[in-house]
Design an enzyme around this catalytic site. Sequence first.
Site, PDB file in Angstrom:
ATOM      1  N   MET A  36      13.002  17.273   7.297  1.00 21.00           N
ATOM      2  CA  MET A  36      12.538  18.593   7.774  1.00 21.00           C
ATOM      3  C   MET A  36      11.790  18.430   9.085  1.00 21.00           C
ATOM      4  O   MET A  36      10.983  17.509   9.216  1.00 21.00           O
ATOM      5  CB  MET A  36      11.595  19.208   6.738  1.00 21.00           C
ATOM      6  CG  MET A  36      12.198  19.335   5.357  1.00 21.00           C
ATOM      7  SD  MET A  36      10.972  20.009   4.219  1.00 21.00           S
ATOM      8  CE  MET A  36      11.908  20.004   2.699  1.00 21.00           C
ATOM      9  N   HIS A  65      19.971  15.220   3.651  1.00 18.93           N
ATOM     10  CA  HIS A  65      19.982  16.673   3.843  1.00 18.93           C
ATOM     11  C   HIS A  65      19.134  17.006   5.064  1.00 18.93           C
ATOM     12  O   HIS A  65      17.905  16.938   5.012  1.00 18.93           O
ATOM     13  CB  HIS A  65      19.426  17.327   2.563  1.00 18.93           C
ATOM     14  CG  HIS A  65      19.339  18.828   2.631  1.00 18.93           C
ATOM     15  ND1 HIS A  65      18.659  19.557   1.678  1.00 18.93           N
ATOM     16  CD2 HIS A  65      19.846  19.732   3.513  1.00 18.93           C
ATOM     17  CE1 HIS A  65      18.743  20.851   1.982  1.00 18.93           C
ATOM     18  NE2 HIS A  65      19.449  20.980   3.086  1.00 18.93           N
ATOM     19  N   MET A 136      22.128  26.131  -1.187  1.00 14.18           N
ATOM     20  CA  MET A 136      20.692  26.097  -1.484  1.00 14.18           C
ATOM     21  C   MET A 136      20.375  27.136  -2.559  1.00 14.18           C
ATOM     22  O   MET A 136      20.731  28.315  -2.417  1.00 14.18           O
ATOM     23  CB  MET A 136      19.861  26.383  -0.227  1.00 14.18           C
ATOM     24  CG  MET A 136      19.791  25.254   0.785  1.00 14.18           C
ATOM     25  SD  MET A 136      19.168  23.683   0.143  1.00 14.18           S
ATOM     26  CE  MET A 136      17.518  24.119  -0.407  1.00 14.18           C
ATOM     27  N   GLY A 144       9.729  22.102  -5.696  1.00 12.21           N
ATOM     28  CA  GLY A 144       8.928  22.738  -6.739  1.00 12.21           C
ATOM     29  C   GLY A 144       9.057  24.246  -6.841  1.00 12.21           C
ATOM     30  O   GLY A 144       8.225  24.896  -7.465  1.00 12.21           O
ATOM     31  N   ASP A 174      20.870  22.721  -4.842  1.00 13.50           N
ATOM     32  CA  ASP A 174      19.607  22.060  -4.489  1.00 13.50           C
ATOM     33  C   ASP A 174      18.473  23.087  -4.507  1.00 13.50           C
ATOM     34  O   ASP A 174      18.509  24.074  -3.755  1.00 13.50           O
ATOM     35  CB  ASP A 174      19.769  21.455  -3.085  1.00 13.50           C
ATOM     36  CG  ASP A 174      18.529  20.743  -2.586  1.00 13.50           C
ATOM     37  OD1 ASP A 174      17.584  20.534  -3.366  1.00 13.50           O
ATOM     38  OD2 ASP A 174      18.514  20.382  -1.384  1.00 13.50           O
ATOM     39  N   GLY A 176      15.024  23.807  -7.452  1.00 13.29           N
ATOM     40  CA  GLY A 176      14.666  24.378  -8.747  1.00 13.29           C
ATOM     41  C   GLY A 176      15.621  24.033  -9.880  1.00 13.29           C
ATOM     42  O   GLY A 176      15.669  24.757 -10.879  1.00 13.29           O
ATOM     43  N   SER A 197      11.575  17.748  -8.522  1.00 16.14           N
ATOM     44  CA  SER A 197      10.507  17.811  -9.522  1.00 16.14           C
ATOM     45  C   SER A 197      10.980  17.418 -10.911  1.00 16.14           C
ATOM     46  O   SER A 197      10.291  16.673 -11.614  1.00 16.14           O
ATOM     47  CB  SER A 197       9.935  19.223  -9.595  1.00 16.14           C
ATOM     48  OG  SER A 197       9.691  19.695  -8.296  1.00 16.14           O
TER      49      SER A 197
END
Length: 219
Positions: A36, A65, A136, A144, A174, A176, A197
């Site tokens: 990122m 990614h 996404m 999270g 990707d 959750g 997570s």
Amino acid sequence: MIKISPSVLACDLSRLLEEVRSIESGGADMVHLDVMDGVFVTNISFGIPVIQSLRKNTDMFFDVHLMIAHPERYIERFILAGADMLTFHLEASDDPDATLSMIKSMGKKAGISIKPATPAESVFPLLDKCDMVLVMTVEPGYGGQKLIAETLQKVSDLRAEIQRRNLDVDIQVDGGITAENAPDAIAAGANILVAGSSVFKAENRKAAIDSLRGKSDFP
Ligand code: DX5
Ligand code: ZN
């Protein structure tokens, strides 16, 4: 076959190599590396030097990614750093077609990703050129978060189009992803599940990976 790609964004990054080894021995198929830049998304994670160092210490498949603006500027450097598959965002690229070609010409797998608000149809013209579409299931930028259920309809639409055209394209989800919603994502047509997570916050990584795959602890 369903593949699991744990995202190290949720691990203890001060122990990155150990964490990667824990998912390798837990049966993960690849490791998901979220890059990122603070521009395409508001968060900043890690980049080329981290991937390069990790590459020297593991043979795991690197699923990178890129959540960065104008990804074409960095394709070559991420591949030289050790990426096995490079996924960039449709919304961030100046020329997605050429970017896919650039990745493929370097002998690596090429993925294209779409944010929750981007329609599935926007990648239809690129399906012949890519190895994977990453849908996404949360807004990119942070681990999270809770899966946005409506995004799974895009997975179904994409899977139908891929089948209709008889193509061999993976669909990755990707954001959750948990053992509870993984069956819905798989039923919609996803075959690679990213999980941050739900894998790294679990004490037992193998059990977490198995339950994402739909295997129970008890045979
Ligand atoms: C979000 C990243 C995801 C994230 C997934 O922008 O692309 O890979 O780390 O983390 P969880 O599984 O915790 O949502
Ligand atoms: Zn990701």
